[in-house]
Design a protein around this motif. Structure first.
Motif, short mmCIF file in Angstrom:
data_model
loop_
_atom_site.label_atom_id
_atom_site.label_comp_id
_atom_site.label_asym_id
_atom_site.label_seq_id
_atom_site.Cartn_x
_atom_site.Cartn_y
_atom_site.Cartn_z
N LEU A 224 -20.92 6.03 -6.69
CA LEU A 224 -21.81 4.94 -7.10
C LEU A 224 -23.07 4.91 -6.25
O LEU A 224 -24.18 4.72 -6.76
N LYS A 225 -22.90 5.11 -4.95
CA LYS A 225 -24.06 5.09 -4.05
C LYS A 225 -25.08 6.16 -4.47
O LYS A 225 -26.29 5.91 -4.52
N LYS B 177 -12.83 11.64 -5.09
CA LYS B 177 -13.25 10.37 -5.68
C LYS B 177 -13.39 9.32 -4.58
O LYS B 177 -12.44 9.02 -3.87
N ASN B 178 -14.58 8.82 -4.43
CA ASN B 178 -14.80 7.72 -3.49
C ASN B 178 -16.06 6.97 -3.93
O ASN B 178 -16.66 7.30 -4.94
N ILE B 179 -16.44 5.97 -3.15
CA ILE B 179 -17.52 5.10 -3.62
C ILE B 179 -18.91 5.75 -3.49
O ILE B 179 -19.90 5.20 -3.97
N GLN B 180 -18.95 6.94 -2.86
CA GLN B 180 -20.23 7.67 -2.79
C GLN B 180 -20.75 7.97 -4.19
O GLN B 180 -21.96 8.08 -4.40
N GLU C 133 -6.16 0.71 -1.24
CA GLU C 133 -6.20 -0.19 -0.08
C GLU C 133 -7.31 -1.23 -0.19
O GLU C 133 -7.11 -2.40 0.15
N MET D 231 0.86 -1.19 0.00
CA MET D 231 0.00 0.00 0.00
C MET D 231 0.90 1.25 0.00
O MET D 231 1.80 1.36 0.80
N LEU E 240 -16.16 -5.16 -4.02
CA LEU E 240 -16.84 -4.90 -2.74
C LEU E 240 -18.03 -5.84 -2.57
O LEU E 240 -18.27 -6.37 -1.49
N SER F 227 -11.76 1.78 -12.08
CA SER F 227 -12.31 1.30 -10.80
C SER F 227 -13.08 0.01 -11.00
O SER F 227 -13.95 -0.08 -11.85
N PRO G 239 -23.40 -1.68 -12.76
CA PRO G 239 -22.82 -0.63 -11.91
C PRO G 239 -22.23 0.51 -12.74
O PRO G 239 -22.22 1.66 -12.32
N TYR G 240 -21.74 0.16 -13.93
CA TYR G 240 -21.11 1.16 -14.77
C TYR G 240 -22.12 1.94 -15.62
O TYR G 240 -22.07 3.16 -15.67
N TYR H 35 -14.33 -1.40 -8.05
CA TYR H 35 -14.91 -1.60 -6.71
C TYR H 35 -16.35 -2.11 -6.68
O TYR H 35 -16.70 -2.84 -5.75
N PRO H 36 -17.21 -1.77 -7.67
CA PRO H 36 -18.56 -2.34 -7.57
C PRO H 36 -18.52 -3.87 -7.52
O PRO H 36 -19.38 -4.49 -6.89
N LEU I 83 -23.42 -2.44 -0.81
CA LEU I 83 -22.83 -1.11 -0.56
C LEU I 83 -23.40 -0.44 0.69
O LEU I 83 -22.76 0.45 1.25
N ASP I 84 -24.60 -0.87 1.09
CA ASP I 84 -25.29 -0.17 2.18
C ASP I 84 -24.45 -0.02 3.44
O ASP I 84 -24.47 1.02 4.09
N GLY I 85 -23.73 -1.07 3.77
CA GLY I 85 -22.96 -1.02 5.02
C GLY I 85 -21.59 -0.39 4.88
O GLY I 85 -20.82 -0.36 5.84
N ILE I 86 -21.26 0.11 3.71
CA ILE I 86 -19.91 0.65 3.49
C ILE I 86 -19.96 2.17 3.43
O ILE I 86 -20.80 2.75 2.73
N ASP I 87 -19.08 2.81 4.15
CA ASP I 87 -19.00 4.27 4.20
C ASP I 87 -18.69 4.81 2.80
O ASP I 87 -17.74 4.36 2.14
N GLY I 88 -19.49 5.77 2.37
CA GLY I 88 -19.30 6.37 1.05
C GLY I 88 -17.95 7.04 0.89
O GLY I 88 -17.50 7.29 -0.23
N LYS I 89 -17.30 7.34 2.01
CA LYS I 89 -15.99 8.00 1.92
C LYS I 89 -14.86 7.03 1.59
O LYS I 89 -13.72 7.45 1.40
N LEU I 90 -15.17 5.74 1.55
CA LEU I 90 -14.14 4.77 1.17
C LEU I 90 -13.58 5.15 -0.20
O LEU I 90 -14.32 5.34 -1.16
N GLU I 91 -12.26 5.25 -0.28
CA GLU I 91 -11.64 5.63 -1.55
C GLU I 91 -11.77 4.53 -2.58
O GLU I 91 -11.62 3.35 -2.26
N ASN I 92 -12.05 4.94 -3.81
CA ASN I 92 -12.10 3.94 -4.88
C ASN I 92 -10.70 3.46 -5.22
O ASN I 92 -9.70 4.14 -4.96
N VAL J 212 -18.25 5.99 -12.85
CA VAL J 212 -17.35 5.03 -12.18
C VAL J 212 -16.34 4.46 -13.18
O VAL J 212 -15.14 4.39 -12.90
#
Lengths: 361, 361
Positions: free
Chosen positions: A29-30, A24-27, B49, A1, B248, B242, A245-246, B244-245, B33-42, A214
């Motif tokens: 997509l959310k 840029k983060n997974i928000q 990471e 990392m 994750l 990315s 998702p895309y 991640y969809p 995705l519901d349980g994952i914080d949107g701030k998680l970096e893609n 995304v």
């Protein structure tokens, strides 16, 4: 990392950033999924109402008969060139020396498709009509990238594109558009996507660059071309059981941001002029023609980096998170305007560039 | 846009379904995705990471040095075989005549990688050790699929796998595991994934089959192998900005369902015995060795379809949404047990099979 550079760390701490659409983060997509009913059926290997309707919408937007959604532009463009090579029975294509295919794809076109490439023109300028006219080698396809990203997002005059298109048609050369940032050139040309794409036999567009989705891409052309592209998509391993998702996020951000491309372009012109007022700083192009440009600062990285770190801490505005040493003692970076720019209070932006100008004196 | 068959329409109306993890729709991704914080970096082009930690977790699970996340198994497996061919300097591999690569990938292996294939064994049985021992052609790699999906998910005895592995090592033949359904074979073998994978040089696993994720795959092996696989992933256009969809959701459903594979297997045995009690019906295998099996019903499609439509309406239980005419007058379909099976009240299930038995008499 990997650990963050001091510049990236300082950039991350700022409240405002100049480029892009925000952190840029997974928000991303959310947010795109939030408004969609969970009962929406997923696509299955390229079939299903949601993917088919998005593809139809994009085909109409691009003025092409059909459009196919791909996981990546790398895959879509290699496939486009392969189809044209097979059709012409010529295993050779031409593109700019800094084309994505030449510098970012580990030679996939050559290694997987055994297609030879002719590098047309010079690294520091756009492909010129004269260079195309003088080309003596037989090629199946010419790829044009609009804007030419690696030289700051430059664009040829529309009339030159028309002349290139006419020449290619007369010579039986297929013309493919690397339109990763297609939307971003339309305000400058004052043309619709369909008007521009009419000059090309096939077109690729991306959804994570200017659009901020995304990932994902569309490849468009006539029906026979797109039917073949689906076979190659499966061969490449790109015919995923589900790509939703895309394309759902692509559709969501396309609707939001495609209409804002004119605004981003104007803001890029404004920002470039702020940069150009600073000593040692020049932008490429001097006056942007899209929402993107490159910044060159005639100062070595080890001197410039602490200056920027200090600037970010003082102003709470982050200009860029990395510096590339493009030549001895010159740093450069790319700027691409999106939603984030308009979030910066005008006085903060003004102060940031006043302070930068003072620091670079 | 395709319209539903009468059987698929009747299936869709039932409250209970026998196979899989439930209706397929985009809620699968929303839940993950519901349980994952949107701030998680893609992730960015395979770095970051969240992707690196998932890959490390999967490498440990499979007992391999490294693991790389891929958008699809089609891509991952072609690349694995290409790497082994390049390493051995032999452009030939062997696999079962009903391997995914042979029948579902539009000949990507041949068209993109120019690799020749030896079809080992017969369509109606597993590859036998004797057939491997008798192979005279020089091959770089042997691909073994566990379970062999197209023949109902059959498995060789573990000792035979050990013998195959020893033979390949002695002969310098690389052994690759098509483990799309790897988790699903572990309860039968009573082995850990790592114990099974130790017999193979490289392993692919999938996240949307038994695991029920959105899409995606892992390719694992030693470090040199995985480093090369990343180069080929980029060439194929699979190194998306990315992923991640997919990873994750893969991680989310892997944690939920990998521990349930023993339960699914037992339920498959139970369900197969219910089928086998019906006249004209046989399962392949007769007694399943994983959570999957095939059902063959000796009745033409036009006769069987209305029977099933009536059964679903009467019992509110859907057995299958399609019928394949596998031979003249014989229908077949695949069953794969997941979370949905346990949702069916036992008396409803019993009644369904009593009624089916009566209808087929």
């Amino acid at each position: 990392m990997s650990t963050l550079s001091p510049l990236a760390a300082a950039f991350r701490k700022t409240s405002y950033i100049v480029g892009g659409h925000g952190r840029k983060n997974i928000q991303i997509l959310k947010d795109a999924l939030d408004g969609i009913d969970g009962k929406l059926e997923n696509d299955m290997y390229g079939n299903g109402e949601s993917i088919e309707s998005f593809q139809a919408e994009m085909a109409a937007y691009l003025g092409k008969e059909k459009a196919v959604f791909f996981p990546s532009g790398t895959m879509a463009q290699q496939i486009a060139l392969r189809i044209w090579c097979d059709e012409k029975g010529i295993r050779k294509v031409a593109y700019h020396p800094l084309s994505h295919l030449e510098i970012h794809e580990e030679d996939g076109l050559k290694e997987l498709h055994h297609i030879e490439t002719v590098l047309l023109g010079e690294k520091n300028h756009l492909i010129r009509l004269s260079e195309i006219l003088e080309l003596r080698e037989e090629i199946a396809c010419l790829l044009i990238e609009l804007p030419q990203r690696e030289i700051g997002g430059e664009l040829p005059p529309f009339e030159e594109l028309v002349a290139i298109s006419e020449h290619c048609r007369a010579k039986g050369i297929k013309l493919h558009l690397d339109g990763a940032r297609l939307y971003e050139v339309l305000p400058y040309y004052q043309k619709s996507a369909a008007e521009l794409c009419a000059l090309f036999d096939s077109v690729y567009i991306s959804f994570y660059k200017g659009i901020g989705g995304v990932a994902g891409a569309i490849l468009a052309g006539d029906e026979a071309f797109t039917v073949k592209s689906k076979v190659w998509k499966r061969r490449h391993g790109g015919d995923l059981i589900s790509l939703y998702p895309y394309y759902l996020s692509a559709s969501y951000y396309f609707k939001q941001r495609e209409p804002k491309m004119g605004k981003y372009y104007e803001e890029a012109v404004e920002l470039a002029s702020l940069y150009n007022r600073c000593h040692l700083v020049t932008t490429l192009p001097r006056v942007p023609v899209t929402n993107m440009f490159h910044v060159h600062i005639a100062m070595p990285k080890e001197k410039l980096e602490p200056i920027l770190v200090g600037l970010y801490a003082e102003t709470d505005v982050g200009l860029i998170h990395y510096l590339r040493e493009s030549s001895e003692g010159v740093c450069s970076f790319e700027v691409s305007i999106g939603d984030a720019f308009a979030q910066i209070p005008k006085d903060k932006l003004k102060l940031t560039f006043e302070r930068l100008a003072a620091m670079l004196k």
